[in-house]
Design a protein around this motif. Structure first.
Motif, mmCIF file in Angstrom:
data_model
loop_
_atom_site.group_PDB
_atom_site.id
_atom_site.type_symbol
_atom_site.label_atom_id
_atom_site.label_comp_id
_atom_site.label_asym_id
_atom_site.label_seq_id
_atom_site.Cartn_x
_atom_site.Cartn_y
_atom_site.Cartn_z
ATOM 1 N N VAL A 274 0.853 -1.179 0.000
ATOM 2 C CA VAL A 274 0.000 0.000 0.000
ATOM 3 C C VAL A 274 0.890 1.230 0.000
ATOM 4 O O VAL A 274 1.733 1.403 0.887
ATOM 5 N N LEU A 288 -4.875 4.850 6.512
ATOM 6 C CA LEU A 288 -3.753 4.262 7.234
ATOM 7 C C LEU A 288 -4.200 3.587 8.522
ATOM 8 O O LEU A 288 -3.608 2.594 8.949
ATOM 9 N N ALA A 291 -5.112 0.229 7.147
ATOM 10 C CA ALA A 291 -4.017 -0.511 6.511
ATOM 11 C C ALA A 291 -2.990 -0.999 7.520
ATOM 12 O O ALA A 291 -2.455 -2.114 7.389
ATOM 13 N N LEU A 292 -2.703 -0.192 8.541
ATOM 14 C CA LEU A 292 -1.676 -0.565 9.513
ATOM 15 C C LEU A 292 -2.132 -1.674 10.453
ATOM 16 O O LEU A 292 -1.306 -2.280 11.139
ATOM 17 N N VAL A 299 3.432 -0.915 3.975
ATOM 18 C CA VAL A 299 2.568 0.266 3.990
ATOM 19 C C VAL A 299 3.470 1.485 4.068
ATOM 20 O O VAL A 299 4.245 1.635 5.024
ATOM 21 N N LEU A 328 4.830 1.515 9.603
ATOM 22 C CA LEU A 328 4.635 2.548 8.585
ATOM 23 C C LEU A 328 5.977 3.042 8.047
ATOM 24 O O LEU A 328 6.841 3.482 8.811
#
Length: 387
Positions: A274, A288, A291-292, A299, A328
């Protein structure tokens, strides 16, 4: 073999025999991994590679010999090592070692092989297991195993087939091409048989959020690396197929809604990367935050260091843990001194590869780290049970 499935599938459709030389084992700094293949048809045409050039000539000749031997020709296992002692010897100048299985394929007589090639071309999950070490009469026998656990072909014994199918299914679930050893009687002990399992899975996904000029360059880099690349942006004026002709999908939607829909549909897995390029909090934070918390391979988010710190504070406010925040990659990419969209895309792509392979991102010159690394990620669907 499945790495050149497109052309082999075409050859199979013609019905004529061909020979395939497949790397089945490596040692040291070998240039190609198990599963890499070179194939030769009856007209002498060659495709693929097993060594990057070092032993291709010798392997090509062996393929021609196996073809000329006619139907039923026994597979041949060849070993190539370092050839420094003899300048005229055939070997690997890199210092590695490879074992190569050379096998004649008559398409009409090998439906499990042609089925594996067809599945790979269609982008379906399937794996083919071939005996590459064991009794001579079993060498080259193959089993095609599909994602639902069903299998076609035979290794010569029902119990052996069941054991091989189970081992192959495990490797297919992980998206791995590797060798595995089973017992010749189908048990996991006794006289050993070595199987080369070649897995074919759909290409991994790259989700790029933010329809900007940097995204266009990243799409090209992602396609070059073999990803299925999707662009998503909530602004229809920017997210158009005309601006991103090389993207597989161009989606107009709020990023977090699109991500939720793809997860719910089971179209993302542990190989998904991502890349968030919007650097706009109203898009970035909801995206985020989701996604995280998912086991994606990578990511990353674009933005300045000040933007990054502000982003972290906002994500903490939503309840994202420090453990998840540590996943991240922000500011996104490796330090290449990149300026242009193309240079920035290279920086991002390099970080994705380094992270996925366990690389350090440091220059190899003067380093004492391995040149090649095993992948750390698998194609298991999000929410599916572990293999």
């Amino acid at each position: 073999m499945l790495d050149i499935a497109d052309e082999l599938h075409r050859w199979s459709g013609l019905g004529a025999p061909f020979a395939v030389a497949t790397v089945v084992a490596i040692g040291g700094s070998a240039p190609r991994q198990p599963g890499a293949a070179l194939a030769v048809d009856g007209g002498g045409n060659a495709i693929g590679s097993v060594s990057g050039g070092c032993v291709e000539g010798a392997v090509y000749e062996r393929c021609q010999e196996v073809l000329a031997a006619g139907p039923g020709a026994a597979p041949v296992l060849e070993h190539f090592g370092y050839s420094d002692d003899d300048a005229f010897a055939v070997g690997l100048t890199c210092g590695g070692e490879i074992d190569i299985l050379v096998q004649r394929i008559d398409p009409a007589a090998r439906p499990e092989i042609t089925g594996a090639l067809a599945a790979a071309v269609a982008g379906e999950s399937a794996a083919v297991a071939r005996i590459v070490e064991g009794p001579a009469e079993l060498m080259g026998r193959a089993l095609l195993v599909r994602s639902d656990g069903s299998y076609e072909g035979s290794l010569g014994d029902p119990e052996r087939d069941r054991t091989a199918a189970a081992e192959t299914s495990a490797l297919l679930a992980a998206g791995r091409t590797a060798t595995t050893v089973i017992g010749a009687d189908g048990s996991r002990c006794g006289v050993p048989l070595t199987l080369l399992v070649e897995a074919s899975v759909p290409p991994p996904r790259m989700l790029v959020f933010g329809a900007i000029d940097f995204a266009a360059a990243l799409v090209r880099a992602g396609k070059f690396l073999g990803y299925r690349v999707s662009i998503c942006d909530a602004r229809p004026v920017f997210a158009t197929p005309r601006r991103f002709p090389e993207a597989d999908d161009v989606v107009v939607d709020w990023p977090h809604r699109y991500l939720d829909a793809e997860v719910a549909a089971g179209r993302l897995d542990g190989r998904t990367v991502v890349c968030v390029l919007t650097h706009d909090a109203k898009f970035d934070i909801p995206l985020l935050e989701r996604a995280l918390r998912l086991p994606f391979a990578y990511v990353g988010a674009m933005g300045s260091r000040r933007t990054h710190l502000d982003r972290l504070d906002r994500l903490r406010e939503t309840g994202v843990t420090e453990l998840d925040l540590n996943r991240l990659h922000s500011p996104i990419g490796l330090d290449l001194g990149a300026r242009t969209p193309e240079e920035t895309a290279l920086s991002i792509a390099a970080e994705i590869v380094a992270h996925g392979r366990g690389g350090t991102g440091t220059p190899l010159t003067g380093a004492h780290t391995p040149i090649h690394h095993e992948p750390k990620i698998s194609p298991r669907r999000l929410g599916s049970p572990a293999a």
